[in-house]
Design a protein around this motif. Structure first.
Motif, PDB file in Angstrom:
ATOM      1  N   ILE A 211       0.829  -1.197   0.000  1.00 42.04           N
ATOM      2  CA  ILE A 211       0.000   0.000   0.000  1.00 42.04           C
ATOM      3  C   ILE A 211       0.866   1.251   0.000  1.00 42.04           C
ATOM      4  N   VAL A 212       0.228   2.389  -0.290  1.00 46.97           N
ATOM      5  CA  VAL A 212       0.861   3.705  -0.271  1.00 46.97           C
ATOM      6  C   VAL A 212      -0.074   4.655   0.454  1.00 46.97           C
ATOM      7  N   ILE A 213       0.472   5.536   1.293  1.00 52.37           N
ATOM      8  CA  ILE A 213      -0.309   6.611   1.897  1.00 52.37           C
ATOM      9  C   ILE A 213      -0.074   7.873   1.074  1.00 52.37           C
ATOM     10  N   GLU A 214      -1.163   8.485   0.625  1.00 46.77           N
ATOM     11  CA  GLU A 214      -1.047   9.672  -0.220  1.00 46.77           C
ATOM     12  C   GLU A 214      -0.587  10.885   0.599  1.00 46.77           C
ATOM     13  N   ARG A 215      -0.317  11.977  -0.119  1.00 47.54           N
ATOM     14  CA  ARG A 215       0.235  13.168   0.519  1.00 47.54           C
ATOM     15  C   ARG A 215      -0.711  13.817   1.519  1.00 47.54           C
ATOM     16  N   ASP A 216      -2.011  13.517   1.404  1.00 48.55           N
ATOM     17  CA  ASP A 216      -2.941  14.097   2.379  1.00 48.55           C
ATOM     18  C   ASP A 216      -2.783  13.485   3.774  1.00 48.55           C
ATOM     19  N   GLY A 217      -1.972  12.434   3.877  1.00 52.15           N
ATOM     20  CA  GLY A 217      -1.716  11.806   5.158  1.00 52.15           C
ATOM     21  C   GLY A 217      -2.758  10.795   5.583  1.00 52.15           C
ATOM     22  N   TRP A 218      -3.806  10.621   4.790  1.00 49.63           N
ATOM     23  CA  TRP A 218      -4.909   9.729   5.146  1.00 49.63           C
ATOM     24  C   TRP A 218      -5.153   8.650   4.091  1.00 49.63           C
ATOM     25  N   THR A 219      -5.342   9.077   2.852  1.00 53.21           N
ATOM     26  CA  THR A 219      -5.796   8.150   1.816  1.00 53.21           C
ATOM     27  C   THR A 219      -4.783   7.034   1.599  1.00 53.21           C
ATOM     28  N   CYS A 220      -5.250   5.818   1.763  1.00 56.00           N
ATOM     29  CA  CYS A 220      -4.419   4.623   1.599  1.00 56.00           C
ATOM     30  C   CYS A 220      -4.882   3.900   0.340  1.00 56.00           C
ATOM     31  N   ARG A 221      -3.955   3.658  -0.581  1.00 52.07           N
ATOM     32  CA  ARG A 221      -4.308   2.960  -1.815  1.00 52.07           C
ATOM     33  C   ARG A 221      -3.329   1.826  -2.077  1.00 52.07           C
ATOM     34  N   THR A 222      -3.699   0.950  -2.975  1.00 52.22           N
ATOM     35  CA  THR A 222      -2.796  -0.121  -3.378  1.00 52.22           C
ATOM     36  C   THR A 222      -1.636   0.462  -4.172  1.00 52.22           C
ATOM     37  N   ARG A 223      -0.455  -0.063  -3.956  1.00 51.68           N
ATOM     38  CA  ARG A 223       0.723   0.436  -4.681  1.00 51.68           C
ATOM     39  C   ARG A 223       0.594   0.168  -6.181  1.00 51.68           C
ATOM     40  N   ASP A 224       0.041  -0.982  -6.547  1.00 55.31           N
ATOM     41  CA  ASP A 224      -0.073  -1.331  -7.970  1.00 55.31           C
ATOM     42  C   ASP A 224      -1.346  -0.802  -8.611  1.00 55.31           C
ATOM     43  N   ARG A 225      -2.153  -0.077  -7.827  1.00 50.52           N
ATOM     44  CA  ARG A 225      -3.400   0.542  -8.285  1.00 50.52           C
ATOM     45  C   ARG A 225      -4.442  -0.471  -8.753  1.00 50.52           C
ATOM     46  N   LYS A 226      -4.329  -1.701  -8.312  1.00 47.10           N
ATOM     47  CA  LYS A 226      -5.385  -2.675  -8.571  1.00 47.10           C
ATOM     48  C   LYS A 226      -6.465  -2.542  -7.493  1.00 47.10           C
ATOM     49  N   PRO A 227      -7.688  -2.998  -7.773  1.00 48.25           N
ATOM     50  CA  PRO A 227      -8.794  -2.774  -6.841  1.00 48.25           C
ATOM     51  C   PRO A 227      -8.586  -3.428  -5.482  1.00 48.25           C
ATOM     52  N   SER A 228      -9.212  -2.801  -4.489  1.00 47.43           N
ATOM     53  CA  SER A 228      -9.213  -3.320  -3.121  1.00 47.43           C
ATOM     54  C   SER A 228     -10.648  -3.267  -2.600  1.00 47.43           C
ATOM     55  N   ALA A 229     -11.035  -4.259  -1.808  1.00 50.66           N
ATOM     56  CA  ALA A 229     -12.388  -4.322  -1.239  1.00 50.66           C
ATOM     57  C   ALA A 229     -12.312  -4.372   0.274  1.00 50.66           C
ATOM     58  N   HIS A 230     -13.391  -3.930   0.927  1.00 50.46           N
ATOM     59  CA  HIS A 230     -13.399  -3.753   2.389  1.00 50.46           C
ATOM     60  C   HIS A 230     -14.831  -3.953   2.889  1.00 50.46           C
ATOM     61  N   PHE A 231     -15.002  -4.867   3.837  1.00 47.54           N
ATOM     62  CA  PHE A 231     -16.286  -5.094   4.496  1.00 47.54           C
ATOM     63  C   PHE A 231     -16.041  -5.168   6.000  1.00 47.54           C
ATOM     64  N   GLU A 232     -17.044  -4.726   6.788  1.00 45.23           N
ATOM     65  CA  GLU A 232     -16.825  -4.658   8.237  1.00 45.23           C
ATOM     66  C   GLU A 232     -18.140  -4.776   9.001  1.00 45.23           C
ATOM     67  N   HIS A 233     -18.071  -5.505  10.108  1.00 45.98           N
ATOM     68  CA  HIS A 233     -19.150  -5.553  11.097  1.00 45.98           C
ATOM     69  C   HIS A 233     -18.574  -5.281  12.487  1.00 45.98           C
ATOM     70  N   THR A 234     -19.432  -4.760  13.349  1.00 48.24           N
ATOM     71  CA  THR A 234     -19.153  -4.698  14.783  1.00 48.24           C
ATOM     72  C   THR A 234     -19.799  -5.915  15.424  1.00 48.24           C
ATOM     73  N   ILE A 235     -19.028  -6.682  16.201  1.00 46.98           N
ATOM     74  CA  ILE A 235     -19.546  -7.903  16.818  1.00 46.98           C
ATOM     75  C   ILE A 235     -19.279  -7.884  18.318  1.00 46.98           C
ATOM     76  N   ALA A 236     -20.019  -8.727  19.031  1.00 50.09           N
ATOM     77  CA  ALA A 236     -19.847  -8.860  20.478  1.00 50.09           C
ATOM     78  C   ALA A 236     -19.841 -10.327  20.857  1.00 50.09           C
ATOM     79  N   ILE A 237     -19.104 -10.634  21.909  1.00 45.13           N
ATOM     80  CA  ILE A 237     -19.161 -11.971  22.503  1.00 45.13           C
ATOM     81  C   ILE A 237     -19.955 -11.835  23.791  1.00 45.13           C
ATOM     82  N   LEU A 238     -21.107 -12.474  23.820  1.00 43.17           N
ATOM     83  CA  LEU A 238     -22.080 -12.291  24.899  1.00 43.17           C
ATOM     84  C   LEU A 238     -22.640 -13.641  25.304  1.00 43.17           C
ATOM     85  N   ASN A 239     -22.502 -13.969  26.576  1.00 37.48           N
ATOM     86  CA  ASN A 239     -23.019 -15.248  27.099  1.00 37.48           C
ATOM     87  C   ASN A 239     -22.471 -16.438  26.309  1.00 37.48           C
TER      88      ASN A 239
END
Length: 260
Positions: A211-239
Protein backbone atom coordinates in the motif's frame (compact mmCIF):
# COMPACT_ATOMS: atom_id res chain seq x y z
CA UNK A 1 -6.05 -2.82 27.88
CA UNK A 2 -9.09 -4.72 26.64
CA UNK A 3 -12.31 -3.32 28.11
CA UNK A 4 -14.89 -6.03 28.69
CA UNK A 5 -18.45 -4.75 28.44
CA UNK A 6 -21.34 -5.87 30.60
CA UNK A 7 -24.51 -7.15 28.89
CA UNK A 8 -26.11 -3.81 29.79
CA UNK A 9 -23.29 -1.89 28.11
CA UNK A 10 -23.56 -4.04 25.00
CA UNK A 11 -27.29 -3.29 24.94
CA UNK A 12 -26.40 0.41 25.18
CA UNK A 13 -24.34 0.03 21.99
CA UNK A 14 -27.26 -1.36 20.00
CA UNK A 15 -28.85 2.01 19.09
CA UNK A 16 -25.56 3.16 17.51
CA UNK A 17 -25.30 -0.14 15.62
CA UNK A 18 -28.88 0.19 14.39
CA UNK A 19 -28.36 3.80 13.32
CA UNK A 20 -25.20 3.09 11.36
CA UNK A 21 -26.84 0.09 9.68
CA UNK A 22 -29.83 2.19 8.62
CA UNK A 23 -27.51 4.95 7.44
CA UNK A 24 -25.68 2.50 5.17
CA UNK A 25 -29.03 1.58 3.64
CA UNK A 26 -29.74 5.26 2.96
CA UNK A 27 -26.39 5.62 1.23
CA UNK A 28 -26.87 2.40 -0.76
CA UNK A 29 -30.00 3.89 -2.33
CA UNK A 30 -27.93 6.74 -3.82
CA UNK A 31 -24.97 4.83 -5.24
CA UNK A 32 -25.08 5.03 -9.02
CA UNK A 33 -23.07 6.49 -11.89
CA UNK A 34 -22.95 10.29 -11.83
CA UNK A 35 -23.26 10.74 -8.07
CA UNK A 36 -20.38 12.51 -6.35
CA UNK A 37 -18.78 10.95 -3.32
CA UNK A 38 -19.27 14.29 -1.55
CA UNK A 39 -23.03 13.87 -2.03
CA UNK A 40 -22.87 10.48 -0.32
CA UNK A 41 -21.03 12.10 2.58
CA UNK A 42 -23.69 14.79 2.92
CA UNK A 43 -26.47 12.18 2.96
CA UNK A 44 -24.69 10.27 5.72
CA UNK A 45 -23.99 13.31 7.87
CA UNK A 46 -27.55 14.62 7.64
CA UNK A 47 -29.09 11.22 8.35
CA UNK A 48 -26.91 10.62 11.40
CA UNK A 49 -27.59 14.07 12.87
CA UNK A 50 -31.33 13.90 12.12
CA UNK A 51 -31.51 10.62 14.05
CA UNK A 52 -29.73 11.74 17.20
CA UNK A 53 -26.27 10.50 16.38
CA UNK A 54 -22.87 12.05 15.83
CA UNK A 55 -20.58 11.44 12.82
CA UNK A 56 -17.60 10.09 14.74
CA UNK A 57 -15.06 10.33 11.90
CA UNK A 58 -15.76 14.03 11.28
CA UNK A 59 -12.89 15.90 12.92
CA UNK A 60 -11.24 12.74 14.28
CA UNK A 61 -7.52 13.60 14.35
CA UNK A 62 -8.30 16.15 11.65
CA UNK A 63 -10.27 13.86 9.31
CA UNK A 64 -12.45 16.20 7.23
CA UNK A 65 -15.56 14.12 6.55
CA UNK A 66 -18.28 11.82 7.86
CA UNK A 67 -17.43 8.89 5.59
CA UNK A 68 -14.22 7.23 4.53
CA UNK A 69 -14.70 6.77 0.78
CA UNK A 70 -12.83 3.94 -0.94
CA UNK A 71 -13.05 4.11 -4.74
CA UNK A 72 -11.39 1.31 -6.75
CA UNK A 73 -7.74 1.15 -5.57
CA UNK A 74 -8.36 3.13 -2.37
CA UNK A 75 -8.04 0.73 0.55
CA UNK A 76 -9.18 2.96 3.44
CA UNK A 77 -9.51 6.57 4.64
CA UNK A 78 -10.27 8.25 1.32
CA UNK A 79 -11.81 11.73 1.34
CA UNK A 80 -15.21 12.52 -0.20
CA UNK A 81 -14.77 14.82 -3.19
CA UNK A 82 -16.30 16.10 -6.41
CA UNK A 83 -15.44 12.77 -8.07
CA UNK A 84 -18.49 11.39 -9.90
CA UNK A 85 -18.91 7.65 -9.62
CA UNK A 86 -18.61 5.85 -12.94
CA UNK A 87 -20.06 2.67 -14.35
CA UNK A 88 -17.74 -0.17 -13.35
CA UNK A 89 -16.31 1.53 -10.27
CA UNK A 90 -16.45 0.03 -6.80
CA UNK A 91 -16.87 2.24 -3.74
CA UNK A 92 -16.35 1.26 -0.12
CA UNK A 93 -18.42 3.22 2.41
CA UNK A 94 -16.74 3.08 5.84
CA UNK A 95 -18.63 4.87 8.61
CA UNK A 96 -18.40 5.31 12.38
CA UNK A 97 -21.36 6.62 14.39
CA UNK A 98 -21.61 7.72 18.00
CA UNK A 99 -24.98 7.59 19.76
CA UNK A 100 -25.58 8.05 23.47
CA UNK A 101 -21.83 7.91 24.07
CA UNK A 102 -21.26 4.56 22.31
CA UNK A 103 -19.66 3.84 18.94
CA UNK A 104 -20.48 1.56 16.01
CA UNK A 105 -18.38 0.92 12.90
CA UNK A 106 -19.15 -0.82 9.60
CA UNK A 107 -18.24 -0.88 5.92
CA UNK A 108 -19.67 -2.21 2.66
CA UNK A 109 -18.06 -2.07 -0.78
CA UNK A 110 -20.62 -1.47 -3.53
CA UNK A 111 -20.44 -2.08 -7.25
CA UNK A 112 -21.42 0.99 -9.26
CA UNK A 113 -23.63 -0.17 -12.09
CA UNK A 114 -22.25 -3.20 -13.87
CA UNK A 115 -18.71 -4.22 -12.92
CA UNK A 116 -16.47 -6.90 -14.36
CA UNK A 117 -16.77 -10.50 -13.23
CA UNK A 118 -13.20 -10.29 -11.92
CA UNK A 119 -14.05 -7.37 -9.66
CA UNK A 120 -17.31 -8.97 -8.47
CA UNK A 121 -15.32 -12.05 -7.47
CA UNK A 122 -13.10 -9.81 -5.32
CA UNK A 123 -16.14 -8.24 -3.64
CA UNK A 124 -17.82 -11.57 -2.97
CA UNK A 125 -14.65 -13.17 -1.60
CA UNK A 126 -13.95 -10.23 0.71
CA UNK A 127 -17.50 -10.20 2.05
CA UNK A 128 -17.47 -13.98 2.51
CA UNK A 129 -14.17 -13.72 4.37
CA UNK A 130 -15.78 -11.31 6.85
CA UNK A 131 -18.23 -14.02 7.85
CA UNK A 132 -15.46 -16.63 7.89
CA UNK A 133 -13.67 -14.39 10.39
CA UNK A 134 -16.83 -13.94 12.46
CA UNK A 135 -17.32 -17.71 12.53
CA UNK A 136 -13.80 -18.05 13.97
CA UNK A 137 -14.53 -15.47 16.69
CA UNK A 138 -15.50 -17.71 19.58
CA UNK A 139 -15.25 -17.35 23.34
CA UNK A 140 -12.19 -19.21 24.59
CA UNK A 141 -10.43 -19.12 21.22
CA UNK A 142 -7.68 -16.67 20.29
CA UNK A 143 -7.77 -13.65 18.02
CA UNK A 144 -5.12 -15.19 15.79
CA UNK A 145 -7.78 -17.71 14.80
CA UNK A 146 -9.79 -14.89 13.23
CA UNK A 147 -6.91 -13.44 11.21
CA UNK A 148 -5.76 -16.89 10.13
CA UNK A 149 -9.24 -17.84 8.91
CA UNK A 150 -9.64 -14.63 6.89
CA UNK A 151 -6.14 -14.86 5.42
CA UNK A 152 -6.43 -18.48 4.38
CA UNK A 153 -9.84 -17.95 2.78
CA UNK A 154 -8.69 -15.01 0.66
CA UNK A 155 -5.18 -16.17 -0.23
CA UNK A 156 -6.51 -19.55 -1.36
CA UNK A 157 -8.50 -17.59 -3.97
CA UNK A 158 -5.49 -15.63 -5.19
CA UNK A 159 -5.93 -12.38 -3.26
CA UNK A 160 -3.64 -10.59 -0.83
CA UNK A 161 -4.25 -9.16 2.62
CA UNK A 162 -3.46 -5.61 3.68
CA UNK A 163 -1.34 -5.94 6.81
CA UNK A 164 -0.80 -2.35 7.92
CA UNK A 165 -4.51 -1.81 8.69
CA UNK A 166 -6.66 -3.99 10.90
CA UNK A 167 -9.85 -4.35 12.91
CA UNK A 168 -10.09 -3.14 16.49
CA UNK A 169 -11.98 -3.06 19.72
CA UNK A 170 -14.77 -0.51 20.01
CA UNK A 171 -16.98 0.94 22.72
CA UNK A 172 -16.85 4.40 24.23
CA UNK A 173 -13.94 5.06 21.86
CA UNK A 174 -13.74 4.42 18.14
CA UNK A 175 -10.51 2.46 18.47
CA UNK A 176 -9.90 0.32 21.54
CA UNK A 177 -7.77 -2.72 22.21
CA UNK A 178 -7.39 -5.33 20.88
CA UNK A 179 -6.13 -4.98 17.35
CA UNK A 180 -7.74 -7.56 15.04
CA UNK A 181 -5.42 -8.30 12.07
CA UNK A 182 -6.67 -9.97 8.90
CA UNK A 183 -3.76 -12.40 8.90
CA UNK A 184 -1.98 -14.49 11.51
CA UNK A 185 -1.54 -17.91 13.08
CA UNK A 186 -4.13 -19.97 14.87
CA UNK A 187 -3.67 -20.25 18.61
CA UNK A 188 -1.94 -16.88 18.97
CA UNK A 189 -3.07 -13.53 20.33
CA UNK A 190 -5.44 -12.59 23.17
CA UNK A 191 -8.13 -15.01 24.25
CA UNK A 192 -11.62 -13.92 23.18
CA UNK A 193 -13.88 -13.54 26.23
CA UNK A 194 -17.40 -12.62 27.14
CA UNK A 195 -17.83 -8.85 26.99
CA UNK A 196 -15.40 -8.25 24.15
CA UNK A 197 -16.77 -6.00 21.41
CA UNK A 198 -14.68 -5.54 18.30
CA UNK A 199 -14.72 -4.92 14.57
CA UNK A 200 -13.63 -7.44 11.97
CA UNK A 201 -12.83 -5.73 8.67
CA UNK A 202 -11.05 -7.62 5.89
CA UNK A 203 -9.21 -5.35 3.45
CA UNK A 204 -8.36 -7.47 0.44
CA UNK A 205 -6.40 -6.58 -2.69
CA UNK A 206 -6.68 -8.00 -6.17
CA UNK A 207 -2.95 -7.49 -6.68
CA UNK A 208 -0.13 -7.35 -4.16
CA UNK A 209 -0.63 -6.47 -0.51
CA UNK A 210 1.59 -3.37 -0.76
CA UNK A 211 0.00 0.00 0.00
CA UNK A 212 0.86 3.71 -0.27
CA UNK A 213 -0.31 6.61 1.90
CA UNK A 214 -1.05 9.67 -0.22
CA UNK A 215 0.24 13.17 0.52
CA UNK A 216 -2.94 14.10 2.38
CA UNK A 217 -1.72 11.81 5.16
CA UNK A 218 -4.91 9.73 5.15
CA UNK A 219 -5.80 8.15 1.82
CA UNK A 220 -4.42 4.62 1.60
CA UNK A 221 -4.31 2.96 -1.82
CA UNK A 222 -2.80 -0.12 -3.38
CA UNK A 223 0.72 0.44 -4.68
CA UNK A 224 -0.07 -1.33 -7.97
CA UNK A 225 -3.40 0.54 -8.29
CA UNK A 226 -5.39 -2.68 -8.57
CA UNK A 227 -8.79 -2.77 -6.84
CA UNK A 228 -9.21 -3.32 -3.12
CA UNK A 229 -12.39 -4.32 -1.24
CA UNK A 230 -13.40 -3.75 2.39
CA UNK A 231 -16.29 -5.09 4.50
CA UNK A 232 -16.82 -4.66 8.24
CA UNK A 233 -19.15 -5.55 11.10
CA UNK A 234 -19.15 -4.70 14.78
CA UNK A 235 -19.55 -7.90 16.82
CA UNK A 236 -19.85 -8.86 20.48
CA UNK A 237 -19.16 -11.97 22.50
CA UNK A 238 -22.08 -12.29 24.90
CA UNK A 239 -23.02 -15.25 27.10
CA UNK A 240 -20.55 -17.43 25.23
CA UNK A 241 -22.10 -16.63 21.85
CA UNK A 242 -20.92 -14.36 19.05
CA UNK A 243 -23.44 -11.74 17.92
CA UNK A 244 -23.21 -9.41 14.94
CA UNK A 245 -24.42 -6.03 16.21
CA UNK A 246 -24.49 -4.26 12.84
CA UNK A 247 -26.44 -5.59 9.86
CA UNK A 248 -26.44 -5.41 6.07
CA UNK A 249 -30.21 -6.02 5.99
CA UNK A 250 -30.98 -2.40 5.05
CA UNK A 251 -28.50 -2.64 2.18
CA UNK A 252 -30.22 -5.85 1.10
CA UNK A 253 -33.60 -4.10 1.07
CA UNK A 254 -32.26 -1.40 -1.23
CA UNK A 255 -30.21 -3.58 -3.56
CA UNK A 256 -32.81 -6.32 -3.95
CA UNK A 257 -31.68 -8.98 -6.39
CA UNK A 258 -28.38 -7.12 -6.88
CA UNK A 259 -27.42 -7.86 -3.27
CA UNK A 260 -24.52 -10.29 -3.04
Amino acid sequence: MIYLKTPEQIDAMRPACDLISRCLGEIAAEIKPGVTTRRLDTIAREYILDNGGKPACLGYEGFPATLCIEVNETVVHGFPSAYCLREGDIVGIDNVVEKDGWMADMCYTFPVGEVSDEVMDLLRTTKESLYVGIEAARAGHRLGDVGSAVQQYCEARGYSMVREMCGHGIGRDMHEDPEVPNYGRRGTGPVMRNGMVFCIEPMVNMGTRNIVIERDGWTCRTRDRKPSAHFEHTIAILNGETEILTTFDYVRQVMGDRFF
